[in-house]
Scaffold this motif. Structure first.
Motif, PDB file in Angstrom:
ATOM      1  N   ILE A  55       0.665  -1.194  -0.068  1.00  0.00           N
ATOM      2  CA  ILE A  55       0.015  -0.023   0.048  1.00  0.00           C
ATOM      3  C   ILE A  55       0.776   1.285  -0.124  1.00  0.00           C
ATOM      4  CG2 ILE A  55      -1.676   1.365   1.316  1.00  0.00           C
ATOM      5  CD1 ILE A  55      -3.044  -1.330   2.061  1.00  0.00           C
ATOM      6  N   ASP A  56       1.894   1.359   0.795  1.00  0.00           N
ATOM      7  CA  ASP A  56       3.041   2.407   0.638  1.00  0.00           C
ATOM      8  C   ASP A  56       3.452   2.630  -0.755  1.00  0.00           C
ATOM      9  OD1 ASP A  56       2.643   2.996   3.427  1.00  0.00           O
ATOM     10  OD2 ASP A  56       4.484   1.664   4.100  1.00  0.00           O
ATOM     11  N   VAL A  57       3.934   1.635  -1.370  1.00  0.00           N
ATOM     12  CA  VAL A  57       4.344   1.785  -2.739  1.00  0.00           C
ATOM     13  C   VAL A  57       3.054   2.354  -3.731  1.00  0.00           C
ATOM     14  CG1 VAL A  57       5.050   0.371  -4.905  1.00  0.00           C
ATOM     15  CG2 VAL A  57       6.024  -0.268  -2.617  1.00  0.00           C
ATOM     16  N   LEU A  58       2.073   1.671  -3.572  1.00  0.00           N
ATOM     17  CA  LEU A  58       0.754   2.278  -4.287  1.00  0.00           C
ATOM     18  C   LEU A  58       0.509   3.681  -4.136  1.00  0.00           C
ATOM     19  CD1 LEU A  58      -1.269  -1.012  -4.449  1.00  0.00           C
ATOM     20  CD2 LEU A  58       0.119  -0.145  -6.027  1.00  0.00           C
ATOM     21  N   SER A  59       0.720   3.922  -2.828  1.00  0.00           N
ATOM     22  CA  SER A  59       0.580   5.421  -2.384  1.00  0.00           C
ATOM     23  C   SER A  59       1.616   6.413  -3.055  1.00  0.00           C
ATOM     24  CB  SER A  59       0.491   5.803  -0.913  1.00  0.00           C
ATOM     25  OG  SER A  59      -0.432   4.931  -0.161  1.00  0.00           O
ATOM     26  N   ALA A  60       2.689   5.859  -3.085  1.00  0.00           N
ATOM     27  CA  ALA A  60       3.721   6.842  -3.826  1.00  0.00           C
ATOM     28  C   ALA A  60       3.675   6.770  -5.102  1.00  0.00           C
ATOM     29  CB  ALA A  60       5.121   6.124  -3.415  1.00  0.00           C
ATOM     30  N   GLU A  61       3.128   5.611  -5.697  1.00  0.00           N
ATOM     31  CA  GLU A  61       2.932   5.996  -7.248  1.00  0.00           C
ATOM     32  C   GLU A  61       1.737   6.902  -7.535  1.00  0.00           C
ATOM     33  OE1 GLU A  61       4.372   4.313  -9.776  1.00  0.00           O
ATOM     34  OE2 GLU A  61       6.030   4.065  -8.330  1.00  0.00           O
ATOM     35  N   ALA A  62       0.736   6.697  -7.177  1.00  0.00           N
ATOM     36  CA  ALA A  62      -0.718   7.523  -6.867  1.00  0.00           C
ATOM     37  C   ALA A  62      -0.239   9.026  -6.748  1.00  0.00           C
ATOM     38  CB  ALA A  62      -1.678   7.215  -6.053  1.00  0.00           C
ATOM     39  N   LYS A  63       0.697   9.225  -5.760  1.00  0.00           N
ATOM     40  CA  LYS A  63       1.169  10.789  -5.652  1.00  0.00           C
ATOM     41  C   LYS A  63       1.836  11.178  -6.721  1.00  0.00           C
ATOM     42  CE  LYS A  63       3.627  13.657  -2.854  1.00  0.00           C
ATOM     43  NZ  LYS A  63       4.625  13.760  -1.468  1.00  0.00           N
ATOM     44  N   LYS A  64       2.622  10.317  -7.474  1.00  0.00           N
ATOM     45  CA  LYS A  64       3.447  10.702  -8.587  1.00  0.00           C
ATOM     46  C   LYS A  64       2.313  11.116  -9.675  1.00  0.00           C
ATOM     47  CE  LYS A  64       7.422   7.575  -7.957  1.00  0.00           C
ATOM     48  NZ  LYS A  64       7.969   6.457  -8.377  1.00  0.00           N
ATOM     49  N   ARG A  65       1.598  10.365  -9.807  1.00  0.00           N
ATOM     50  CA  ARG A  65       0.332  10.547 -10.765  1.00  0.00           C
ATOM     51  C   ARG A  65      -0.266  11.910 -10.478  1.00  0.00           C
ATOM     52  NH1 ARG A  65       2.957   7.200 -11.064  1.00  0.00           N
ATOM     53  NH2 ARG A  65       3.203   5.358 -12.573  1.00  0.00           N
ATOM     54  N   GLU A  67       0.798  14.403  -9.009  1.00  0.00           N
ATOM     55  CA  GLU A  67       1.650  15.693  -9.214  1.00  0.00           C
ATOM     56  C   GLU A  67       1.844  15.701 -10.697  1.00  0.00           C
ATOM     57  OE1 GLU A  67       5.111  14.269  -7.049  1.00  0.00           O
ATOM     58  OE2 GLU A  67       4.307  14.891  -5.167  1.00  0.00           O
ATOM     59  N   SER A  68       1.849  14.655 -11.639  1.00  0.00           N
ATOM     60  CA  SER A  68       2.000  14.793 -13.204  1.00  0.00           C
ATOM     61  C   SER A  68       0.682  15.379 -13.689  1.00  0.00           C
ATOM     62  CB  SER A  68       2.150  13.423 -13.442  1.00  0.00           C
ATOM     63  OG  SER A  68       3.487  12.881 -13.150  1.00  0.00           O
ATOM     64  N   VAL A  69      -0.366  15.010 -12.939  1.00  0.00           N
ATOM     65  CA  VAL A  69      -1.575  15.875 -13.602  1.00  0.00           C
ATOM     66  C   VAL A  69      -1.433  17.237 -13.595  1.00  0.00           C
ATOM     67  CG1 VAL A  69      -4.128  16.283 -13.100  1.00  0.00           C
ATOM     68  CG2 VAL A  69      -3.251  13.781 -13.043  1.00  0.00           C
ATOM     69  N   ILE A  70      -0.975  17.692 -12.253  1.00  0.00           N
ATOM     70  CA  ILE A  70      -0.895  19.257 -11.935  1.00  0.00           C
ATOM     71  C   ILE A  70       0.156  19.787 -13.063  1.00  0.00           C
ATOM     72  CG2 ILE A  70      -0.295  20.852 -10.509  1.00  0.00           C
ATOM     73  CD1 ILE A  70      -1.254  19.032  -8.339  1.00  0.00           C
ATOM     74  N   ALA A  71       1.273  19.071 -13.144  1.00  0.00           N
ATOM     75  CA  ALA A  71       2.097  19.492 -14.112  1.00  0.00           C
ATOM     76  C   ALA A  71       1.803  19.603 -15.512  1.00  0.00           C
ATOM     77  CB  ALA A  71       3.610  18.696 -13.985  1.00  0.00           C
ATOM     78  N   TYR A  72       0.920  18.483 -16.107  1.00  0.00           N
ATOM     79  CA  TYR A  72       0.597  18.573 -17.137  1.00  0.00           C
ATOM     80  C   TYR A  72      -0.375  19.677 -17.631  1.00  0.00           C
ATOM     81  CZ  TYR A  72       3.263  14.306 -18.424  1.00  0.00           C
ATOM     82  OH  TYR A  72       4.344  13.267 -18.786  1.00  0.00           O
ATOM     83  N   ARG A  73      -1.408  19.652 -16.572  1.00  0.00           N
ATOM     84  CA  ARG A  73      -2.364  20.685 -16.637  1.00  0.00           C
ATOM     85  C   ARG A  73      -1.915  22.085 -16.838  1.00  0.00           C
ATOM     86  NH1 ARG A  73      -6.621  17.960 -17.379  1.00  0.00           N
ATOM     87  NH2 ARG A  73      -7.422  16.281 -15.852  1.00  0.00           N
ATOM     88  N   GLU A  74      -0.728  22.585 -16.170  1.00  0.00           N
ATOM     89  CA  GLU A  74      -0.153  23.727 -16.046  1.00  0.00           C
ATOM     90  C   GLU A  74       0.707  24.073 -17.636  1.00  0.00           C
ATOM     91  OE1 GLU A  74       2.248  23.854 -12.645  1.00  0.00           O
ATOM     92  OE2 GLU A  74       0.666  24.443 -11.229  1.00  0.00           O
ATOM     93  N   ALA A  75       0.999  22.715 -18.161  1.00  0.00           N
ATOM     94  CA  ALA A  75       1.634  22.793 -19.375  1.00  0.00           C
ATOM     95  C   ALA A  75       0.745  22.878 -20.565  1.00  0.00           C
ATOM     96  CB  ALA A  75       2.578  21.729 -19.581  1.00  0.00           C
ATOM     97  N   ASP A  82      -5.170  13.790 -18.451  1.00  0.00           N
ATOM     98  CA  ASP A  82      -6.325  12.973 -18.313  1.00  0.00           C
ATOM     99  C   ASP A  82      -5.791  11.310 -18.296  1.00  0.00           C
ATOM    100  OD1 ASP A  82      -7.727  15.000 -18.700  1.00  0.00           O
ATOM    101  OD2 ASP A  82      -8.219  14.770 -20.953  1.00  0.00           O
ATOM    102  N   LYS A  83      -4.556  11.007 -18.919  1.00  0.00           N
ATOM    103  CA  LYS A  83      -4.135   9.622 -18.864  1.00  0.00           C
ATOM    104  C   LYS A  83      -3.687   9.406 -17.445  1.00  0.00           C
ATOM    105  CE  LYS A  83      -0.565   6.714 -20.849  1.00  0.00           C
ATOM    106  NZ  LYS A  83       0.177   6.483 -19.408  1.00  0.00           N
ATOM    107  N   GLU A  84      -2.805  10.515 -16.934  1.00  0.00           N
ATOM    108  CA  GLU A  84      -2.227  10.244 -15.638  1.00  0.00           C
ATOM    109  C   GLU A  84      -3.433  10.456 -14.345  1.00  0.00           C
ATOM    110  OE1 GLU A  84       1.036  10.222 -14.522  1.00  0.00           O
ATOM    111  OE2 GLU A  84       1.557  10.003 -16.513  1.00  0.00           O
ATOM    112  N   GLN A  85      -4.462  10.989 -14.703  1.00  0.00           N
ATOM    113  CA  GLN A  85      -5.816  11.062 -13.591  1.00  0.00           C
ATOM    114  C   GLN A  85      -6.170   9.635 -13.736  1.00  0.00           C
ATOM    115  OE1 GLN A  85      -6.503  13.663 -11.675  1.00  0.00           O
ATOM    116  NE2 GLN A  85      -7.631  12.000 -10.690  1.00  0.00           N
ATOM    117  N   ALA A  86      -6.515   9.145 -14.947  1.00  0.00           N
ATOM    118  CA  ALA A  86      -6.956   7.875 -15.035  1.00  0.00           C
ATOM    119  C   ALA A  86      -6.258   6.739 -14.307  1.00  0.00           C
ATOM    120  CB  ALA A  86      -7.377   7.326 -16.559  1.00  0.00           C
ATOM    121  N   GLU A  87      -5.181   6.841 -14.417  1.00  0.00           N
ATOM    122  CA  GLU A  87      -4.003   6.153 -13.793  1.00  0.00           C
ATOM    123  C   GLU A  87      -4.309   6.036 -12.220  1.00  0.00           C
ATOM    124  OE1 GLU A  87      -0.047   6.193 -15.112  1.00  0.00           O
ATOM    125  OE2 GLU A  87      -0.667   5.454 -17.250  1.00  0.00           O
ATOM    126  N   ALA A  88      -4.142   7.550 -11.783  1.00  0.00           N
ATOM    127  CA  ALA A  88      -4.245   7.817 -10.189  1.00  0.00           C
ATOM    128  C   ALA A  88      -5.677   7.127  -9.648  1.00  0.00           C
ATOM    129  CB  ALA A  88      -4.381   9.250 -10.054  1.00  0.00           C
TER     130      ALA A  88
END
Length: 155
Positions: A55-65, A67-75, A82-88
């Motif tokens: 669960i800790d590993v999955l939490s870290a992966e979800a957090k990466k997703r 953060e990526s959603v925010i970065a991609y939206r800003e860019a 949308d792809k990162e959000q679906a993964e999250a």
């Protein structure tokens, strides 16, 4: 295979996604299992992760997703966001129920009172965060909890 129920569930769900030709779910679960395997072989010797560690590993992966959603939206890259959000969203299905903003505020207030950190002001942040960590681990983003602690302690 493995004695971790969480890891078995990920494998079973990935197999089901493979059969259903659900590409996003399949690739997300494959990525999650790869991250779990990497964590298992990290360190001096390979070992089986417990469900809590998975669960800790999955939490870290979800957090990466997230953060990526925010970065991609800003860019301005909506399709990647949308792809990162679906993964999250898929990863969130395997994580404990997240605390609401109101629950976080209440927990922080209660912990500040219990630790007596109110009179320490900003110097009490570490004391409060240390006491909060076990209560919020996996259930809330640490950055959100930290921001609330700082807000309440006037930092």
């Amino acid at each position: 295979m493995s004695n971790s129920g969480m890891k078995q569930r990920l494998h079973a769900d990935m197999t089901a996604a493979l059969k259903a030709r659900d590409e996003i779910r399949k690739s997300t679960l494959r990525m999650a299992l790869t991250a779990v395997t990497k964590a298992e072989v990290a360190g001096k010797e390979a070992r089986e992760l417990s469900d809590a560690e998975v669960i800790d590993v999955l939490s870290a992966e979800a957090k990466k997703r997230r953060e990526s959603v925010i970065a991609y939206r800003e860019a301005g890259r909506a399709e990647l966001a949308d792809k990162e959000q679906a993964e999250a969203d898929i990863l969130a299905e395997y994580l404990p129920e997240q605390l609401t903003e109101e629950e976080i505020v209440a927990l922080v207030t209660e912990t500040i009172a219990a630790t007596g950190a109110a009179e320490l002001g900003p110097r009490g942040i570490g004391k409060v965060m240390g006491a909060l960590q076990p209560k919020t681990k996996g259930k809330a983003d640490g950055a959100i909890v930290s921001a609330e602690v700082k807000r309440q302690l006037g930092a």
